[in-house]
Design a protein around this motif. Sequence first.
Motif, PDB file in Angstrom:
ATOM      1  N   UNK A  16       0.806  -1.230   0.000  1.00 58.32           N
ATOM      2  CA  UNK A  16       0.000   0.000   0.000  1.00 58.32           C
ATOM      3  C   UNK A  16       0.832   1.271   0.000  1.00 58.32           C
ATOM      4  N   UNK A  17       2.074   1.180  -0.474  1.00 55.83           N
ATOM      5  CA  UNK A  17       2.889   2.374  -0.632  1.00 55.83           C
ATOM      6  C   UNK A  17       3.407   2.431  -2.063  1.00 55.83           C
ATOM      7  N   UNK A  18       3.215   3.563  -2.732  1.00 55.90           N
ATOM      8  CA  UNK A  18       3.821   3.740  -4.049  1.00 55.90           C
ATOM      9  C   UNK A  18       5.114   4.506  -3.810  1.00 55.90           C
ATOM     10  N   UNK A  19       6.247   3.894  -4.153  1.00 60.55           N
ATOM     11  CA  UNK A  19       7.518   4.539  -3.813  1.00 60.55           C
ATOM     12  C   UNK A  19       8.492   4.498  -4.976  1.00 60.55           C
ATOM     13  N   UNK A  20       9.313   5.545  -5.050  1.00 61.76           N
ATOM     14  CA  UNK A  20      10.377   5.605  -6.059  1.00 61.76           C
ATOM     15  C   UNK A  20      11.562   6.318  -5.429  1.00 61.76           C
ATOM     16  N   UNK A  21      12.766   5.913  -5.816  1.00 61.46           N
ATOM     17  CA  UNK A  21      13.979   6.514  -5.244  1.00 61.46           C
ATOM     18  C   UNK A  21      15.103   6.426  -6.253  1.00 61.46           C
ATOM     19  N   UNK A  22      16.021   7.384  -6.162  1.00 61.93           N
ATOM     20  CA  UNK A  22      17.218   7.330  -7.008  1.00 61.93           C
ATOM     21  C   UNK A  22      18.419   7.178  -6.076  1.00 61.93           C
ATOM     22  N   UNK A  23      19.186   6.125  -6.302  1.00 59.09           N
ATOM     23  CA  UNK A  23      20.353   5.825  -5.474  1.00 59.09           C
ATOM     24  C   UNK A  23      21.593   5.841  -6.359  1.00 59.09           C
ATOM     25  N   UNK A  24      22.622   6.514  -5.860  1.00 62.05           N
ATOM     26  CA  UNK A  24      23.846   6.662  -6.639  1.00 62.05           C
ATOM     27  C   UNK A  24      24.937   5.775  -6.032  1.00 62.05           C
ATOM     28  N   UNK A  25      25.569   4.991  -6.852  1.00 59.56           N
ATOM     29  CA  UNK A  25      26.660   4.097  -6.430  1.00 59.56           C
ATOM     30  C   UNK A  25      26.301   3.273  -5.195  1.00 59.56           C
ATOM     31  N   UNK A  35       4.490   7.530  -1.393  1.00 64.70           N
ATOM     32  CA  UNK A  35       3.099   7.987  -1.320  1.00 64.70           C
ATOM     33  C   UNK A  35       2.306   6.887  -0.620  1.00 64.70           C
ATOM     34  N   UNK A  36       1.819   7.220   0.576  1.00 63.28           N
ATOM     35  CA  UNK A  36       1.111   6.208   1.363  1.00 63.28           C
ATOM     36  C   UNK A  36      -0.382   6.204   1.007  1.00 63.28           C
ATOM     37  N   UNK A  37      -0.969   5.016   1.072  1.00 59.83           N
ATOM     38  CA  UNK A  37      -2.409   4.898   0.799  1.00 59.83           C
ATOM     39  C   UNK A  37      -3.210   4.757   2.093  1.00 59.83           C
ATOM     40  N   UNK A  38      -2.567   5.111   3.190  1.00 64.56           N
ATOM     41  CA  UNK A  38      -3.181   4.940   4.512  1.00 64.56           C
ATOM     42  C   UNK A  38      -4.612   5.478   4.582  1.00 64.56           C
ATOM     43  N   UNK A  39      -4.799   6.673   4.017  1.00 60.73           N
ATOM     44  CA  UNK A  39      -6.121   7.311   4.115  1.00 60.73           C
ATOM     45  C   UNK A  39      -7.181   6.464   3.402  1.00 60.73           C
ATOM     46  N   UNK A  40      -6.786   5.813   2.294  1.00 61.91           N
ATOM     47  CA  UNK A  40      -7.732   4.991   1.530  1.00 61.91           C
ATOM     48  C   UNK A  40      -8.127   3.743   2.305  1.00 61.91           C
TER      49      UNK A  40
END
Length: 387
Positions: A16-25, A35-40
Amino acid sequence: MADQPIRILGIETSCDETAAAVLEDGARLRSSVVASQMATHGKYGGVVPELASREHLRAIVPVVRRAVEEAGIAYSQLDAIAVTQGPGLVGALMVGSVYAKSLAFSLGKPLIAINHLEGHIYAILLEERLNGRAEPEFPALSLVVSGGHTLLAITETVGSDSAGTGPVLHHRLLGRTRDDAAGEAFDKVAKLLALGYPGGPVVDKLAKFGNPHAVAFSRPKMKGNPLDFSFSGTKTAVLRYVEHSGMGEEISARRAFRQQHPKAPAAELAEHCSKTTLDLVASFQHAVVDELVQHCIEAANVDSVNSVFVSGGVSANSLLRETFQGLGGTFPPVYFPRLGLSTDNAAMIAAAAYPKFLAGCFADLSAPVDAALALTEAPARGMQEAR
Ligand code: KG4
Ligand code: ZN
């Protein structure tokens, strides 16, 4: 190429979490968006799979766009797209997987398939790297405790990349839950007592107002593998206690209060809880934490390990952290990710992908999602290999 950092975009949509991240090396977090869907799901007291898929569909494009923007790079500067392939809710996984594949295809970048449970374990390695600390020593005892899983494994390294910053891990399962996951038990007990969703954080906060020794829960006795877990007995014991203590009226009143004030802080919610409820909540949490910690002590007595890794959403629990940190003596050093890396996030997915990138371990664009992927299984890299 040698001087260019390796930038991996991680995408996570298993629950229930839509997540994206950029990690370097594998060591520098350029961005991490969740983005949490907790409210839904909050009003249902648990994750509703169909709603989760729909919410992921809505969120995936803006969340990924924000992660790339916050990283201050162009899409063309990404070296690979990593995505959770399982385990998780099938519809939720598919949204992330299809989007990651489309992105990889259109950018001409490799796709890396990640096991969500291994991602949780990599969150610990990432935490140490973000703090500039040395890699923990292996073999490690891994306790993964989340809303969908509770397991214990021995984690070892199989080789290391040339930069020495990303060991490829191998896991040997020691035990797992036979019924509810620990996080699920927190969520169900919170639902039963009308405390809100997700249950773990609210129980954690409310437990501070109660006596953890007020209600005695018997520890489950596991036939067969003593390192397996069971939490449904403890959850049912809470239900029986509620029935016998005539707490129904108080729970109904609290439900009405929660509906009107879904964001009420714990201190205010505590005012709507009797001493009996607060003691029950504290005792329940104590019983779950005791079960988790005792299993780790027993496992560490059998297998010689140099570190203990505690990860997954429940690793955010303050009593669990305090209890582990208080063990001392001959118990190996215990590692936790920071709170934002304990619950679902995409930084851990990108971290798990880094050694795979260096090893050239890429997935085919036809690689299927796998809702029941085990920690000990490598994610399928394509239909050919999945057959
Ligand atoms: O890892 P996670 O974010 O998602 C899954 O992979 O399932 O874990 C979510 C779970 C939920 O059950 C939530 O109640 C629990 O982690 N949780 C906690 C705490 N914070 C989150 N449980 C106990 N104490 C907490 N502070
Ligand atoms: Zn998780």
